[in-house]
Design an enzyme around this catalytic site. Structure first.
Site, PDB file in Angstrom:
ATOM      1  N   ARG A  43     160.052  45.561 -26.544  1.00  8.89           N
ATOM      2  CA  ARG A  43     159.696  46.419 -25.287  1.00  8.89           C
ATOM      3  C   ARG A  43     159.767  45.887 -24.187  1.00  8.89           C
ATOM      4  O   ARG A  43     159.951  46.395 -22.818  1.00  8.89           O
ATOM      5  CB  ARG A  43     158.222  47.141 -25.560  1.00  8.89           C
ATOM      6  CG  ARG A  43     158.016  48.121 -26.770  1.00  8.89           C
ATOM      7  CD  ARG A  43     156.968  48.701 -26.960  1.00  8.89           C
ATOM      8  NE  ARG A  43     156.863  49.861 -27.021  1.00  8.89           N
ATOM      9  CZ  ARG A  43     155.612  50.313 -27.890  1.00  8.89           C
ATOM     10  NH1 ARG A  43     155.246  49.861 -27.710  1.00  8.89           N
ATOM     11  NH2 ARG A  43     156.239  51.716 -28.083  1.00  8.89           N
TER      12      ARG A  43
ATOM     13  N   LYS B  64     154.265  59.569 -42.614  1.00  8.50           N
ATOM     14  CA  LYS B  64     152.662  60.690 -41.706  1.00  8.50           C
ATOM     15  C   LYS B  64     154.167  61.814 -42.334  1.00  8.50           C
ATOM     16  O   LYS B  64     154.666  61.617 -41.087  1.00  8.50           O
ATOM     17  CB  LYS B  64     152.655  60.633 -40.440  1.00  8.50           C
ATOM     18  CG  LYS B  64     151.264  59.709 -40.884  1.00  8.50           C
ATOM     19  CD  LYS B  64     150.541  59.483 -39.340  1.00  8.50           C
ATOM     20  CE  LYS B  64     149.551  58.005 -39.533  1.00  8.50           C
ATOM     21  NZ  LYS B  64     150.059  57.375 -37.614  1.00  8.50           N
TER      22      LYS B  64
ATOM     23  N   GLY C 261     157.791  53.036 -34.282  1.00  8.20           N
ATOM     24  CA  GLY C 261     157.306  51.460 -34.383  1.00  8.20           C
ATOM     25  C   GLY C 261     157.671  50.301 -35.419  1.00  8.20           C
ATOM     26  O   GLY C 261     158.100  49.116 -34.220  1.00  8.20           O
TER      27      GLY C 261
ATOM     28  N   GLY D 247     156.185  57.496 -32.053  1.00  7.94           N
ATOM     29  CA  GLY D 247     155.580  59.019 -31.099  1.00  7.94           C
ATOM     30  C   GLY D 247     156.233  59.676 -30.325  1.00  7.94           C
ATOM     31  O   GLY D 247     156.567  60.410 -30.226  1.00  7.94           O
TER      32      GLY D 247
HETATM   33  C1  3PG Z   1     153.049  52.994 -28.246  1.00 12.12           C
HETATM   34  O1  3PG Z   1     152.771  52.148 -28.501  1.00 12.12           O
HETATM   35  O2  3PG Z   1     153.501  54.103 -29.236  1.00 12.12           O
HETATM   36  C2  3PG Z   1     152.837  53.489 -26.875  1.00 12.12           C
HETATM   37  O3  3PG Z   1     153.027  52.226 -26.374  1.00 12.12           O
HETATM   38  C3  3PG Z   1     152.096  54.744 -26.827  1.00 12.12           C
HETATM   39  O4  3PG Z   1     150.757  53.625 -27.248  1.00 12.12           O
HETATM   40  P1  3PG Z   1     149.139  55.096 -27.883  1.00 12.12           P
HETATM   41  O5  3PG Z   1     149.790  55.010 -28.137  1.00 12.12           O
HETATM   42  O6  3PG Z   1     148.215  53.961 -27.747  1.00 12.12           O
HETATM   43  O7  3PG Z   1     149.194  55.981 -26.455  1.00 12.12           O
END
Ligand code: 3PG
Ligand code: MG
Length: 464
Positions: free
Chosen positions: A40, A225, A419, A443
């Protein structure tokens, strides 16, 4: 989607200007402040480079994790003792979530420019630091989420952030599904707000997947999930040619299809949705024909061992790409038998007392050949095929990663999201350069593919 991005302004527009850029430096920081995967951070370098080369004074802001709100803690202390200093706040709570280690990594990555760090993100101290900046300087602000105003999208906090600069840039696709101050409220207050180059790239690839996928289109989903993936699946199922299902969620699909799944976790909350999907898309959805199974207690034991290794920093690749080339699938039976009777390869119904932890040999062969033979289309992969943190249960995920690379080299567009996937690629010794696009989002990627609202993107088109 037509969004104004950095390249839409004239080069001179940035000269001497203060640019506030939201990035997502939410990375894993381990013991000794060592940064885990820095993908990132690296993905923001094109925008950083673009702006500093054009003489901008670049102010970077990010969140890290989900820390306690130090402004609230400070306020409580003030009530009690009528004064406060940072030393009275839980210092460890701050340290653990400080972006200072990220500033250090960033300066290693971009040695041409001067990167500094300040331990706050709003207020006079920050203003003063910004006043000292020269063209081409970079300043990283402290974790936005120490302030409750960030996640609450508070107007006052947004105003404080917006007062720091002349131009706003969002280069944080992976947080753009959050309606937070740095993503939405502050952005609204700028006349000039632009997409950064990484956000632009993410949107180009993911819009293609969502709206106009190259065909044949194969989607591979895994992980546990189901809930998070329903929106994306509903949107994509009509457009895909094949859906290959693996990971823990495969057992809910198998169970809904009438296969006994033993002690594998079943998501009863979304069971009916899965049943409907199976009946509506019978010809597209492919489920595992065999699985690696084990007992709950053996899985737990291995998980504990793997956590210990992680903590000690001894985690490695026990299955190198070269070794697995020669043995690959054929090595699995010996792997299975060498771990005594605790792990076995199972075809069809899974007995009580056992649960599925990876896709089996025939499934690996079938999925790998479908993926790698798609030499002119699109393959999108979200989520691991099994409990891939544990070497014994990584064969499925490893082979999907390698087949993705093969599809890429043969001419397919390959896109990976979620992720865990970069970690899975690393473990399979597949490089980022063997994938068309690796999304920074987990997400956010799923929300975008579902067609959900993305406040951080929509705000860029809003007139203040
Ligand atoms: C992530 O890691 O998915 C983003 O940085 C968002 O983080 P968060 O889910 O804590 O909002
Ligand atoms: Mg997250």
């Amino acid at each position: 989607m037509l969004l104004r991005n950095l390249s839409n302004l004239d080069d001179l527009a940035y000269y001497g200007k203060k640019v506030l850029m939201r990035v997502d430096f939410n990375v894993t920081i381990g013991k000794d402040n060592k940064i885990g995967e820095d993908y990132r951070i690296r993905m923001t370098i094109p925008s950083i480079d673009y702006l500093t080369k054009r003489g901008a004074k670049l102010i970077l802001m990010s969140h890290l994790g989900r820390p306690k709100k130090t402004d609230e803690i400070k306020a409580k202390q003030t009530d009690k003792i009528q004064q406060h200093t940072t030393s009275e706040i839980d210092i460890n709570a701050i340290k653990q979530f400080s972006l200072l280690p990220v500033a250090k990594r960033l300066s290693e990555l971009i040695q041409m420019y001067n990167v500094s760090f300040i331990d706050d993100c709003i207020g006079p101290k920050v203003q003063k630091e910004i006043d000292k900046m020269d063209r081409g300087d970079i300043l990283l602000l402290e974790n936005l989420r120490f302030y409750s105003g960030e996640e609450l999208n508070e107007y006052n906090f947004s105003k404080e952030l917006a007062s720091l600069a002349d131009i706003y840039v969002n280069d944080a696709f992976s947080v753009s599904h959050r309606k937070h101050a740095s993503i939405y409220g502050a952005a609204r207050l700028f006349d000039t707000k632009l997409a950064g180059l990484n956000l632009k790239k993410e949107l180009e690839y993911l819009s293609m997947v969502k709206d106009d996928p190259v065909k044949p289109f194969i989607l591979v989903v895994g992980g546990s999930k189901i809930k998070d993936k329903i929106g994306a699946l509903e949107n994509l199922l009509p457009k895909i040619d094949k859906l290959l299902v693996g990971g823990a969620m495969a057992y809910t699909f198998l169970n809904a299809n009438g296969v006994r799944t033993g002690d594998s976790p079943i998501d009863y909350e979304h069971f009916q949705w899965v049943k409907n999907a199976l009946s509506n898309y019978r010809d597209k959805i492919i489920l595992p024909i065999d699985n690696i199974v084990t007992s709950q207690s053996f899985l737990k034991l291995k998980q504990e061992e793997s956590n210990e290794k992680k903590e000690e920093g001894k985690e490695g690749n026990d299955n190198s790409r070269f070794d697995s080339l020669s043995s690959s699938v054929s090595s699995l039976p010996s792997l299975v038998s060498s771990s005594s009777s605790s792990v076995s390869l199972n075809k069809g119904a899974i007995e009580e007392g056992l649960l599925g932890v990876d896709i089996g040999i025939e499934t690996v062969q079938q999925y790998s050949s479908i993926i790698s033979q798609n030499s002119n289309g699109l393959v999108v992969w979200i989520g691991p095929m099994g409990v891939f943190e544990i070497g014994l249960f990584r064969n499925g995920t490893n082979n999907i990663a390698k087949s993705m690379a093969l599809a890429f080299w043969r001419g397919s567009k390959t896109i990976i999201g979620g992720g865990d996937t970069l970690d899975a690629l690393k473990k399979a010794e597949v490089s980022e350069l063997e994938v068309t696009h690796v999304s920074t989002g987990g997400g956010a990627t799923l929300k975008f593919l579902a067609g959900d609202e993305m406040p951080g993107i929509e705000v860029l088109n809003k007139i203040p």
